[in-house]
Design an enzyme around this catalytic site. Structure first.
Site, PDB file in Angstrom:
ATOM      1  CB  SER A 137     -55.144  -4.288 -60.250  1.00  0.00           C
ATOM      2  OG  SER A 137     -54.466  -5.977 -61.672  1.00  0.00           O
ATOM      3  CE1 TYR A 161     -49.983  -2.034 -62.236  1.00  0.00           C
ATOM      4  CE2 TYR A 161     -51.334  -4.582 -61.648  1.00  0.00           C
ATOM      5  CZ  TYR A 161     -50.955  -3.574 -62.085  1.00  0.00           C
ATOM      6  OH  TYR A 161     -52.430  -2.394 -62.508  1.00  0.00           O
ATOM      7  CE  LYS A 165     -51.880  -0.723 -58.784  1.00  0.00           C
ATOM      8  NZ  LYS A 165     -52.693   0.645 -59.331  1.00  0.00           N
TER       9      LYS A 165
HETATM   10  P1  NAD Z   1     -52.293   4.035 -68.511  1.00  0.00           P
HETATM   11  O1  NAD Z   1     -50.522   4.185 -68.220  1.00  0.00           O
HETATM   12  O2  NAD Z   1     -52.601   4.618 -69.964  1.00  0.00           O
HETATM   13  O3  NAD Z   1     -52.037   5.481 -67.549  1.00  0.00           O
HETATM   14  C1  NAD Z   1     -51.350   5.678 -66.301  1.00  0.00           C
HETATM   15  C2  NAD Z   1     -51.192   7.195 -66.280  1.00  0.00           C
HETATM   16  O4  NAD Z   1     -50.453   7.486 -65.472  1.00  0.00           O
HETATM   17  C3  NAD Z   1     -50.008   7.391 -67.904  1.00  0.00           C
HETATM   18  O5  NAD Z   1     -51.212   8.399 -68.247  1.00  0.00           O
HETATM   19  C4  NAD Z   1     -48.750   7.979 -67.277  1.00  0.00           C
HETATM   20  O6  NAD Z   1     -48.165   8.766 -67.849  1.00  0.00           O
HETATM   21  C5  NAD Z   1     -49.473   8.558 -65.567  1.00  0.00           C
HETATM   22  N1  NAD Z   1     -48.122   8.220 -65.015  1.00  0.00           N
HETATM   23  C6  NAD Z   1     -47.387   7.069 -64.133  1.00  0.00           C
HETATM   24  N2  NAD Z   1     -45.997   7.657 -63.525  1.00  0.00           N
HETATM   25  C7  NAD Z   1     -46.649   8.748 -63.282  1.00  0.00           C
HETATM   26  C8  NAD Z   1     -45.946   9.971 -62.523  1.00  0.00           C
HETATM   27  N3  NAD Z   1     -45.025   9.069 -61.040  1.00  0.00           N
HETATM   28  N4  NAD Z   1     -46.703  11.410 -62.404  1.00  0.00           N
HETATM   29  C9  NAD Z   1     -48.551  11.313 -62.854  1.00  0.00           C
HETATM   30  N5  NAD Z   1     -48.683  10.695 -63.564  1.00  0.00           N
HETATM   31  C10 NAD Z   1     -48.110   9.575 -63.981  1.00  0.00           C
HETATM   32  O7  NAD Z   1     -52.535   2.869 -67.632  1.00  0.00           O
HETATM   33  P2  NAD Z   1     -54.142   2.852 -67.499  1.00  0.00           P
HETATM   34  O8  NAD Z   1     -54.649   1.969 -68.336  1.00  0.00           O
HETATM   35  O9  NAD Z   1     -54.845   3.932 -67.826  1.00  0.00           O
HETATM   36  O10 NAD Z   1     -54.561   2.646 -65.889  1.00  0.00           O
HETATM   37  C11 NAD Z   1     -54.354   3.506 -65.105  1.00  0.00           C
HETATM   38  C12 NAD Z   1     -54.462   3.227 -63.596  1.00  0.00           C
HETATM   39  O11 NAD Z   1     -55.161   1.653 -63.440  1.00  0.00           O
HETATM   40  C13 NAD Z   1     -53.432   2.573 -63.601  1.00  0.00           C
HETATM   41  O12 NAD Z   1     -53.204   2.840 -61.848  1.00  0.00           O
HETATM   42  C14 NAD Z   1     -53.291   1.439 -63.163  1.00  0.00           C
HETATM   43  O13 NAD Z   1     -52.263   0.416 -62.179  1.00  0.00           O
HETATM   44  C15 NAD Z   1     -54.486   0.744 -63.563  1.00  0.00           C
HETATM   45  N6  NAD Z   1     -54.812  -1.131 -63.710  1.00  0.00           N
HETATM   46  C16 NAD Z   1     -55.341  -1.038 -65.646  1.00  0.00           C
HETATM   47  C17 NAD Z   1     -55.409  -2.120 -65.794  1.00  0.00           C
HETATM   48  C18 NAD Z   1     -55.452  -2.098 -67.191  1.00  0.00           C
HETATM   49  O14 NAD Z   1     -55.545  -3.427 -67.519  1.00  0.00           O
HETATM   50  N7  NAD Z   1     -55.114  -1.502 -67.728  1.00  0.00           N
HETATM   51  C19 NAD Z   1     -55.974  -3.055 -64.803  1.00  0.00           C
HETATM   52  C20 NAD Z   1     -56.148  -2.384 -63.483  1.00  0.00           C
HETATM   53  C21 NAD Z   1     -55.777  -1.350 -62.662  1.00  0.00           C
HETATM   54  C1  WQD Z   2     -54.977 -11.784 -71.108  1.00  0.00           C
HETATM   55  C2  WQD Z   2     -55.216 -13.299 -71.923  1.00  0.00           C
HETATM   56  C3  WQD Z   2     -52.958 -13.786 -71.239  1.00  0.00           C
HETATM   57  C4  WQD Z   2     -50.678 -11.382 -74.710  1.00  0.00           C
HETATM   58  C5  WQD Z   2     -53.014  -8.645 -66.924  1.00  0.00           C
HETATM   59  C6  WQD Z   2     -52.529  -7.809 -65.201  1.00  0.00           C
HETATM   60  C7  WQD Z   2     -54.073  -7.562 -64.630  1.00  0.00           C
HETATM   61  C8  WQD Z   2     -54.642  -6.130 -65.286  1.00  0.00           C
HETATM   62  C9  WQD Z   2     -54.478  -6.638 -66.989  1.00  0.00           C
HETATM   63  C10 WQD Z   2     -53.124  -4.338 -64.325  1.00  0.00           C
HETATM   64  C11 WQD Z   2     -54.022 -14.264 -70.838  1.00  0.00           C
HETATM   65  C12 WQD Z   2     -53.567 -14.492 -72.830  1.00  0.00           C
HETATM   66  C13 WQD Z   2     -52.063 -12.232 -73.774  1.00  0.00           C
HETATM   67  C14 WQD Z   2     -50.647 -12.343 -75.660  1.00  0.00           C
HETATM   68  C15 WQD Z   2     -52.137 -13.882 -75.384  1.00  0.00           C
HETATM   69  N1  WQD Z   2     -53.928  -5.039 -65.721  1.00  0.00           N
HETATM   70  N2  WQD Z   2     -52.567 -13.873 -73.722  1.00  0.00           N
HETATM   71  N3  WQD Z   2     -50.934 -12.988 -76.383  1.00  0.00           N
HETATM   72  O1  WQD Z   2     -52.712 -11.516 -67.804  1.00  0.00           O
HETATM   73  O2  WQD Z   2     -54.947 -10.887 -67.600  1.00  0.00           O
HETATM   74  O3  WQD Z   2     -53.685  -9.515 -67.113  1.00  0.00           O
HETATM   75  O4  WQD Z   2     -53.493  -6.978 -67.266  1.00  0.00           O
HETATM   76  O5  WQD Z   2     -53.947  -4.419 -63.701  1.00  0.00           O
HETATM   77  O6  WQD Z   2     -54.176  -7.030 -63.636  1.00  0.00           O
HETATM   78  O7  WQD Z   2     -53.107  -8.942 -64.358  1.00  0.00           O
HETATM   79  O8  WQD Z   2     -54.169  -9.947 -68.706  1.00  0.00           O
HETATM   80  O9  WQD Z   2     -53.984  -8.735 -71.028  1.00  0.00           O
HETATM   81  O10 WQD Z   2     -52.067  -9.673 -70.172  1.00  0.00           O
HETATM   82  O11 WQD Z   2     -53.382 -11.356 -71.248  1.00  0.00           O
HETATM   83  O12 WQD Z   2     -52.691 -15.304 -75.926  1.00  0.00           O
HETATM   84  O13 WQD Z   2     -50.150 -11.813 -76.764  1.00  0.00           O
HETATM   85  O14 WQD Z   2     -53.888 -13.307 -73.019  1.00  0.00           O
HETATM   86  O15 WQD Z   2     -52.144 -15.590 -71.669  1.00  0.00           O
HETATM   87  O16 WQD Z   2     -54.564 -15.323 -71.012  1.00  0.00           O
HETATM   88  P1  WQD Z   2     -53.967 -10.819 -67.272  1.00  0.00           P
HETATM   89  P2  WQD Z   2     -53.084  -9.824 -70.933  1.00  0.00           P
END
Ligand code: NAD
Ligand code: WQD
Length: 351
Positions: A137, A161, A165
């Site tokens: 991330s 978190y 990562k």
């Molecule tokens: P999500 O929660 O929709 O998907 C994650 C999946 O993992 C879920 O289906 C959940 O049930 C499963 N899971 C959680 N713990 C588990 C376990 N112990 N064993 C088996 N399955 C398990 O999230 P996502 O948005 O699809 O994210 C996927 C990956 O990408 C995550 O590792 C997250 O940290 C990373 N990521 C997401 C974002 C984002 O903004 N969505 C950004 C950066 C990184």
């Molecule tokens: C985006 C913008 C908020 C909600 C996080 C993690 C990143 C990745 C994605 C996992 C920001 C603003 C948000 C709301 C708002 N996840 N906001 N009102 O913070 O960039 O990233 O999620 O790895 O690693 O850090 O994403 O969607 O939370 O926010 O004004 O109700 O929207 O301040 O500027 P962010 P976000």
């Protein structure tokens, strides 16, 4: 047909990547504990059979289980090899992703995200499977770093978190360093994935109140929530709201295909960290306005105080991905808003 194990494949990014894998004719084994998703996403994928494949029922297999359970993982690999479909690649999405929960429940986050990943790698090694793509991330970058963020920009997560990562990235780097002739590992640092599959049948389906901007915005649009609260209006940006690098979920999904292709083609570097972003910044207000215009609706919003530890401007330098993976995002913010709303409209309560 190579077999790919997709952990967390019922979740938001997982299911869209499974769609991209299907298009590329992979055989897919999904494992998921369903702690933050529903089996309905996979059932729908099979019943919709987007690509009209007769073999869909054998091309996607779902097994419910937890990545922390070594015996479960062993049984998955064993079953796969017994059926003659040895797991060749692992795309590791399973994990917990809420920043606020990670501060409240750090043990759980380290247990799932770090220990769970280590157990998965252990079982992969036992089964002679060494091709691994990890969901990292952009949250690992330091708040003090200026965008565009490059892969070698300084790192300093500001929440548990993010630390989990970064810990996994470091563990993987060490693994490759010690056992280079085996492992081929790509860590993908995602920026802000949003939107949905253009069919409107697959999208983000939060089980709880969304923390992230886009799913919250979609729920305001569908009148599930009264208004959007925008965190701060006096940031040092052109309109005073924060800027992020939003990337269409299908572009992100295709980035994983590119990572597998890179490994398949010999992976010149055995360990890589690569940003997946567009390189373009969009402010909160720009996103809201685009969403309104593209979808011809109005979003009620109110400015409130800044969110703690937020950052004014975050966007990727996507050039390394372009150069190494031959991948770049193709869809724009209009596509993200159109597809995201199409999904939300068709599925106001998720799957
Ligand atoms: P999500 O929660 O929709 O998907 C994650 C999946 O993992 C879920 O289906 C959940 O049930 C499963 N899971 C959680 N713990 C588990 C376990 N112990 N064993 C088996 N399955 C398990 O999230 P996502 O948005 O699809 O994210 C996927 C990956 O990408 C995550 O590792 C997250 O940290 C990373 N990521 C997401 C974002 C984002 O903004 N969505 C950004 C950066 C990184
Ligand atoms: C985006 C913008 C908020 C909600 C996080 C993690 C990143 C990745 C994605 C996992 C920001 C603003 C948000 C709301 C708002 N996840 N906001 N009102 O913070 O960039 O990233 O999620 O790895 O690693 O850090 O994403 O969607 O939370 O926010 O004004 O109700 O929207 O301040 O500027 P962010 P976000």
């Amino acid at each position: 047909m190579d077999t790919v194990l997709v952990t967390g494949g019922a979740g938001f990014i997982g299911i869209h990547t499974v769609i991209a894998l299907l298009e590329k004719k992979y055989r897919i084994l999904i494992i998921d504990s369903l702690i933050n998703s529903s089996k309905k996403s996979i059932e729908r994928l099979i019943s919709k059979n987007l690509l009209k494949k007769e073999s869909i029922n054998s091309q996607i297999i779902f097994i419910n289980g937890d990545i922390r359970d070594v015996n479960f993982l062993r049984s998955v690999f064993k079953k796969a090899s017994k059926s003659g479909h040895i797991i060749k690649y692992v795309l590791h999405f399973a994990g917990l992703k809420s920043i606020s929960d990670s501060i409240l429940f750090p043990d759980e986050y380290w247990e799932v995200n770090v220990i769970g990943t280590k157990r998965l790698l252990k079982v992969m090694k036992e089964n002679n499977c060494h091709n691994f793509v990890f969901s990292s991330s952009a949250t690992v970058y330091s708040l003090d770093e200026k965008s565009p963020l490059k892969e070698n920009s300084s790192l300093s997560p500001n929440n548990q978190y993010g630390y989990t990562k970064l810990a996994v990235e470091k563990f993987l780097e060490g693994l490759v360093h010690d056992q280079e002739r085996f492992w081929r590992i790509v860590c993908l640092r995602y920026f802000n994935p949003i939107g949905a599959h253009p069919s409107g049948d697959f999208g983000e389906s939060p089980l709880n109140t969304p923390n992230n901007l886009f799913p919250y915005l979609c729920q305001v649009a569908s009148k599930k929530r009264k208004k959007l609260y925008i965190f701060g209006q006096n940031w040092p940006t052109s309109d005073g709201t924060c800027i992020r690098d939003y990337i269409h979920i299908m572009d992100l999904a295709e980035g994983h295909i590119a990572a597998i292709d890179y490994i398949k083609s010999g992976a010149k570097e055995p360990f890589l960290i690569i940003n997946l972003g567009t390189g373009l910044g969009t402010s909160v207000l720009e996103l809201v306005k685009t969403f309104e215009n593209v979808n011809n609706l109005r979003i009620d919003y109110e400015f409130i105080e800044r969110r703690e530890k937020d950052k004014a401007i975050v966007y990727a330098d996507p050039n390394f991905a372009k150069r190494i993976l031959n991948w770049e995002a193709k869809r724009n913010i209009f596509d993200m808003c159109k597809d995201g709303w199409n999904w939300q409209k068709k599925n106001p309560d998720g799957y």
